[in-house]
Design a protein around this motif. Structure first.
Motif, PDB file in Angstrom:
ATOM      1  N   THR A 176      48.246   3.741 -18.754  1.00  0.00           N
ATOM      2  CA  THR A 176      49.331   4.142 -19.432  1.00  0.00           C
ATOM      3  C   THR A 176      49.714   3.141 -20.539  1.00  0.00           C
ATOM      4  O   THR A 176      49.664   2.013 -20.307  1.00  0.00           O
ATOM      5  N   SER A 177      49.928   3.881 -21.667  1.00  0.00           N
ATOM      6  CA  SER A 177      50.315   2.960 -22.987  1.00  0.00           C
ATOM      7  C   SER A 177      51.869   2.537 -22.980  1.00  0.00           C
ATOM      8  O   SER A 177      52.050   1.498 -23.411  1.00  0.00           O
TER       9      SER A 177
ATOM     10  N   GLY B 138      49.387   8.481 -23.119  1.00  0.00           N
ATOM     11  CA  GLY B 138      50.355   8.014 -24.024  1.00  0.00           C
ATOM     12  C   GLY B 138      51.535   8.973 -24.122  1.00  0.00           C
ATOM     13  O   GLY B 138      51.127  10.196 -23.861  1.00  0.00           O
TER      14      GLY B 138
ATOM     15  N   VAL C 134      47.999   4.563 -27.942  1.00  0.00           N
ATOM     16  CA  VAL C 134      46.861   4.732 -27.173  1.00  0.00           C
ATOM     17  C   VAL C 134      45.743   4.276 -28.052  1.00  0.00           C
ATOM     18  O   VAL C 134      44.779   3.619 -27.471  1.00  0.00           O
TER      19      VAL C 134
END
Length: 513
Positions: free
Chosen positions: A136-137, A207, A215
């Protein structure tokens, strides 16, 4: 009195002939009579297992030696037979003298090339596991990533025997920060380290779409193996959480089907990168599990592999032992530079490095950070120190290396994995229950009572070293055998419990706006 006194060695361990304290092998009752050479003593107060017993008189202000090194100064007069702990032992000020490359290094002979069954990646790296990683960004995409990963837990994965699972690597940051700041760059380096990790055969980056750490910044020029399968999803582009979860499930299913075509093959042990960590330490850590792991580290280094020690606050006070093993003055000074950074960092926060050990460490018998650090560095064996890395920096050197991390277990191991560790050995005396997906973690107990009490959470028992039923070298060889077996697919205790999703904890420093 001497006729009734028992030999000290039956009740306590003296680690170096000139030490001022010995370590209790069991709870010692007041009134117990002991003899050490020509000295007879009576235990003056109850001394718990793993705690320290004075073997000679020490006036207030005296240096106290354990492992042949100073662990602090007495804060009051100490008699033979006294319990030595926080009530009469303090950190004090101990000046260190630094030498570079002066230690004589004698690695164990490696007559045979050891191997394991790993997944060979494009470019030559060898993985110990084969995971789909959902990175996950930003924290805003964490729940979405978990919803996707949760669809691939349990019996559904039985159809894919060559895939170890799907792990959502979620965190609490990614926005409200300056991406070019020290904290922003550290988070980016950590996330990219996991995205490029050999154990992540396929990658889905999720993201939100408006975050500072986008991302694209995670994927641009990603140093991943060329055969890493990569997909990306942005929640705002997909049309929301539900749409993204549906798209993510489809993407991950396709990735799993491709990953399942990959199989293990025989590779040399030199391809391993072993992370060395400890947590929940006690008075036996520096006597049993840590030196045994150090021997295993030396055995691996002799095979041409890489091992990585960490936890800078927990080598403070023992760093002079590492600089003596540095291959160059430059490498040794790089370690000292990180110590200096930590001194400034904790001072800015109103603390000091000698605030450590933790309450649990103290209950287990450790009193000062000097004592804790002297035991902790034993995990690094005796090999030359070939490189020093910043947190989550990619590890490229062979041999014994060091990474600058905090002492907090999940944050420290997250940095090691981001740097490329493909397997972790974790020693514990109090009973830590760490897991570290997508990398297997072998937990080694420092004492047998804890191992027996927490068998479902421990992989190996090193407690026999303290009782004389085993040797450091013998347990070290067992640890090496376990490392190779786990690298080949044997399930660890933490993997059997499905731990490791919540222990991905990137180090957060710097301002949040």
């Amino acid at each position: 009195m001497s006729d009734k006194a028992a030999p000290l060695a039956e009740h306590a361990l003296l680690l170096s002939p000139d030490d001022d304290v010995a370590v209790a092998l069991r709870d010692l009752p007041p009134g117990l009579r002991l003899r050490h050479g020509t000295v007879s003593m009576t235990v003056t107060a109850a001394i718990p297992q793993g705690h320290k017993l004075a073997v000679r008189a020490l006036p207030a202000g005296s240096a106290v030696h354990k492992y042949g090194q100073v662990i602090g100064l007495t804060s009051s007069d100490v008699r033979p037979g006294d319990h030595v702990h926080g009530h009469n032992l303090a950190m004090g000020t101990v000046e260190q003298t630094y030498e570079f490359g002066t230690a004589r290094v004698q690695l164990p002979v490696a007559p045979l090339t050891r191997t394991f069954e790993g997944f060979v990646r494009a470019g030559g790296a060898a993985a110990t596991r084969n995971y789909v990683g959902i990175v996950t960004s930003v924290n805003c995409s964490a729940s979405t990533a978990r919803m996707i990963a949760d669809q691939f837990r349990g019996p559904i994965m039985d159809a894919y025997p060559n895939v170890d699972g799907v792990v959502a690597l979620t965190h609490d940051s990614g926005c409200g920060m300056v991406p070019t700041s020290e904290g922003g760059q550290l988070l980016r380096r950590t996330l990219r380290g996991y995205a490029a990790h050999p154990n992540v055969g396929a990658l889905l980056v999720v993201g939100l779409g408006c975050e500072m750490l986008a991302v694209e910044s995670l994927l641009d020029d990603l140093p991943a193996p060329a055969d890493t399968l990569v997909e990306r999803l942005v929640i705002q582009e997909q049309g929301g959480v539900r749409a993204t979860v549906r798209a993510g499930i489809t993407a991950v299913r396709n990735l799993i089907e491709q990953l399942d075509q990959r199989t293990r093959s025989t590779v040399p042990a030199s391809k391993l990168i072993l992370g060395l960590n400890c947590g929940g330490s006690d008075g036996y850590s520096g006597i049993t599990a840590n030196p045994a792991l150090g021997h295993a580290s030396d055995l691996l280094v002799a095979q041409g592999a890489t091992t990585v020690l960490a936890e800078t606050p927990e080598v403070f006070g023992a760093e002079h032992l590492l600089t003596r093993r540095a291959v160059s003055e430059e490498v040794g000074k790089r370690l000292l530079d990180r110590i200096d950074w930590w001194q400034r960092y904790v001072q800015a926060g109103g603390g000091t490095l000698d605030n450590n050990p933790s309450p649990g460490n103290k209950a287990g018998g450790l009193t000062t950070i000097l004592e804790k650090s002297l035991g902790a560095v034993a995990k690094g064996g005796t090999a030359e120190l070939t490189a020093v890395y910043e947190y989550a920096e990619r590890v490229t050197a062979s041999g014994f290396t060091f990474m600058d991390t905090p002492g907090y277990d999940p944050v420290s191991v997250t940095g090691l994995v981001a740097g490329g560790a493909t397997i972790v050995c974790f020693t514990t005396g109090r009973g830590s229950v760490l897991g570290t997906k997508p990398v297997p973690t072998i937990k080694i107990a420092t004492n047998t009572p804890m191992y027996e009490r927490m068998r479902d959470d421990m992989d190996l028992d090193a407690g026999g070293i303290a009782t004389g039923d085993a040797t450091v070298e013998g347990i070290g060889e067992r640890i090496l055998d376990e490392i190779l077996a786990v690298a080949s697919g044997r399930v660890t205790a933490s993997e059997d419990l499905d731990l490791g999703r919540d222990e991905f904890v990137p180090w957060q420093i710097g301002a949040v706006t």
